[in-house]
Design a protein around this motif. Structure first.
Motif, PDB file in Angstrom:
ATOM      1  N   TYR A   1      -2.677 -23.336 -12.977  1.00  0.00           N
ATOM      2  CA  TYR A   1      -3.151 -22.048 -12.471  1.00  0.00           C
ATOM      3  C   TYR A   1      -1.976 -21.206 -11.989  1.00  0.00           C
ATOM      4  O   TYR A   1      -1.050 -21.704 -11.363  1.00  0.00           O
ATOM      5  N   ARG A   2      -2.051 -19.911 -12.264  1.00  0.00           N
ATOM      6  CA  ARG A   2      -1.119 -18.918 -11.735  1.00  0.00           C
ATOM      7  C   ARG A   2      -1.960 -17.904 -10.981  1.00  0.00           C
ATOM      8  O   ARG A   2      -2.892 -17.332 -11.544  1.00  0.00           O
ATOM      9  N   THR A   3      -1.640 -17.674  -9.707  1.00  0.00           N
ATOM     10  CA  THR A   3      -2.435 -16.773  -8.866  1.00  0.00           C
ATOM     11  C   THR A   3      -1.588 -15.582  -8.433  1.00  0.00           C
ATOM     12  O   THR A   3      -0.437 -15.744  -8.027  1.00  0.00           O
ATOM     13  N   VAL A   4      -2.186 -14.397  -8.525  1.00  0.00           N
ATOM     14  CA  VAL A   4      -1.551 -13.160  -8.085  1.00  0.00           C
ATOM     15  C   VAL A   4      -2.487 -12.525  -7.059  1.00  0.00           C
ATOM     16  O   VAL A   4      -3.698 -12.480  -7.262  1.00  0.00           O
ATOM     17  N   THR A   5      -1.930 -12.026  -5.946  1.00  0.00           N
ATOM     18  CA  THR A   5      -2.729 -11.470  -4.859  1.00  0.00           C
ATOM     19  C   THR A   5      -2.307 -10.031  -4.576  1.00  0.00           C
ATOM     20  O   THR A   5      -1.116  -9.728  -4.558  1.00  0.00           O
ATOM     21  N   PHE A   6      -3.304  -9.166  -4.328  1.00  0.00           N
ATOM     22  CA  PHE A   6      -3.055  -7.775  -3.969  1.00  0.00           C
ATOM     23  C   PHE A   6      -3.828  -7.442  -2.697  1.00  0.00           C
ATOM     24  O   PHE A   6      -4.899  -7.984  -2.464  1.00  0.00           O
ATOM     25  N   ARG A   7      -3.291  -6.509  -1.890  1.00  0.00           N
ATOM     26  CA  ARG A   7      -3.880  -6.145  -0.600  1.00  0.00           C
ATOM     27  C   ARG A   7      -4.085  -4.643  -0.523  1.00  0.00           C
ATOM     28  O   ARG A   7      -3.304  -3.866  -1.074  1.00  0.00           O
ATOM     29  N   ASN A   8      -5.142  -4.239   0.189  1.00  0.00           N
ATOM     30  CA  ASN A   8      -5.385  -2.824   0.465  1.00  0.00           C
ATOM     31  C   ASN A   8      -5.894  -2.701   1.896  1.00  0.00           C
ATOM     32  O   ASN A   8      -6.909  -3.293   2.254  1.00  0.00           O
ATOM     33  N   CYS A   9      -5.190  -1.928   2.713  1.00  0.00           N
ATOM     34  CA  CYS A   9      -5.576  -1.725   4.102  1.00  0.00           C
ATOM     35  C   CYS A   9      -5.998  -0.287   4.391  1.00  0.00           C
ATOM     36  O   CYS A   9      -6.171   0.084   5.546  1.00  0.00           O
ATOM     37  N   SER A  10      -6.141   0.525   3.377  1.00  0.00           N
ATOM     38  CA  SER A  10      -6.538   1.919   3.580  1.00  0.00           C
ATOM     39  C   SER A  10      -7.846   2.196   2.855  1.00  0.00           C
ATOM     40  O   SER A  10      -8.288   1.410   2.022  1.00  0.00           O
ATOM     41  N   SER A  11      -8.444   3.328   3.164  1.00  0.00           N
ATOM     42  CA  SER A  11      -9.725   3.662   2.553  1.00  0.00           C
ATOM     43  C   SER A  11      -9.565   4.237   1.140  1.00  0.00           C
ATOM     44  O   SER A  11     -10.553   4.397   0.438  1.00  0.00           O
ATOM     45  N   THR A  12      -8.342   4.520   0.724  1.00  0.00           N
ATOM     46  CA  THR A  12      -8.134   4.981  -0.650  1.00  0.00           C
ATOM     47  C   THR A  12      -7.982   3.765  -1.564  1.00  0.00           C
ATOM     48  O   THR A  12      -7.384   2.756  -1.177  1.00  0.00           O
ATOM     49  N   PRO A  13      -8.522   3.817  -2.761  1.00  0.00           N
ATOM     50  CA  PRO A  13      -8.435   2.667  -3.670  1.00  0.00           C
ATOM     51  C   PRO A  13      -6.992   2.369  -4.068  1.00  0.00           C
ATOM     52  O   PRO A  13      -6.175   3.277  -4.189  1.00  0.00           O
ATOM     53  N   ARG A  14      -6.696   1.094  -4.265  1.00  0.00           N
ATOM     54  CA  ARG A  14      -5.374   0.678  -4.715  1.00  0.00           C
ATOM     55  C   ARG A  14      -5.502   0.103  -6.112  1.00  0.00           C
ATOM     56  O   ARG A  14      -6.281  -0.827  -6.336  1.00  0.00           O
ATOM     57  N   ALA A  15      -4.761   0.652  -7.039  1.00  0.00           N
ATOM     58  CA  ALA A  15      -4.775   0.163  -8.414  1.00  0.00           C
ATOM     59  C   ALA A  15      -3.884  -1.074  -8.524  1.00  0.00           C
ATOM     60  O   ALA A  15      -2.858  -1.178  -7.849  1.00  0.00           O
ATOM     61  N   PHE A  16      -4.301  -2.023  -9.355  1.00  0.00           N
ATOM     62  CA  PHE A  16      -3.485  -3.201  -9.603  1.00  0.00           C
ATOM     63  C   PHE A  16      -3.550  -3.554 -11.082  1.00  0.00           C
ATOM     64  O   PHE A  16      -4.476  -3.176 -11.796  1.00  0.00           O
TER      65      PHE A  16
END
Length: 146
Positions: free
Chosen positions: A94-109
């Protein structure tokens, strides 16, 4: 007996199975075009409903699988939303990638997974530095063979 054989041969011809005769539809599509899949949509939501992600996955012969999407965080919360995308390689790693968003605007990944057997995603809640819980289950994004 002779009538039954004619009926069976007639049904095989109607069904397109062909009895020793190649069908025109099978030779019209090259194998590389048939194996390239169209974009598939997916979505996941954290267990508390305050974080969610949606996106699509597309596969190309030259680059393999690419997963794209947007990560959303509910307005007025102090916590952050996280999305984890994991892919299972042909070597069963398995290879895992993680993304975070702390604002109300959407974050593209975007994740270039390459040539994998399957890819899954889940959305969690957490602080700005780590995931603390309230995760969704793993959602199937893409798998080899459809």
């Amino acid at each position: 007996m002779r009538g039954r054989i004619c009926v069976v041969l007639g049904l095989a011809a109607v069904a397109g199975l062909g009895v020793g005769v190649p069908s025109a539809s099978a030779s019209a599509v090259p194998p590389t075009a048939a194996s390239a899949a169209a974009a598939q949509g997916w979505s996941a939501r954290s267990s508390d409903g305050k974080g969610w992600a949606s996106g699509s996955s597309s596969f190309s012969e030259s680059a393999g699988l690419r997963v794209t999407g947007s990560l959303y965080d509910a307005r007025g919360t102090r916590a952050c939303s996280w999305v984890k995308v994991r892919s299972l390689s042909d070597k069963l790693k398995y290879r895992t990638v993680t993304f975070r968003n702390c604002s109300s605007t959407p974050r593209a990944f975007s994740v270039r997974a390459g040539y994998v057997l399957k890819t899954e995603a889940k959305v969690c809640r957490g602080t700005s530095t780590r995931i603390t819980g309230k995760c969704s289950g793993w959602r199937l994004v893409w798998r080899q063979g459809g």
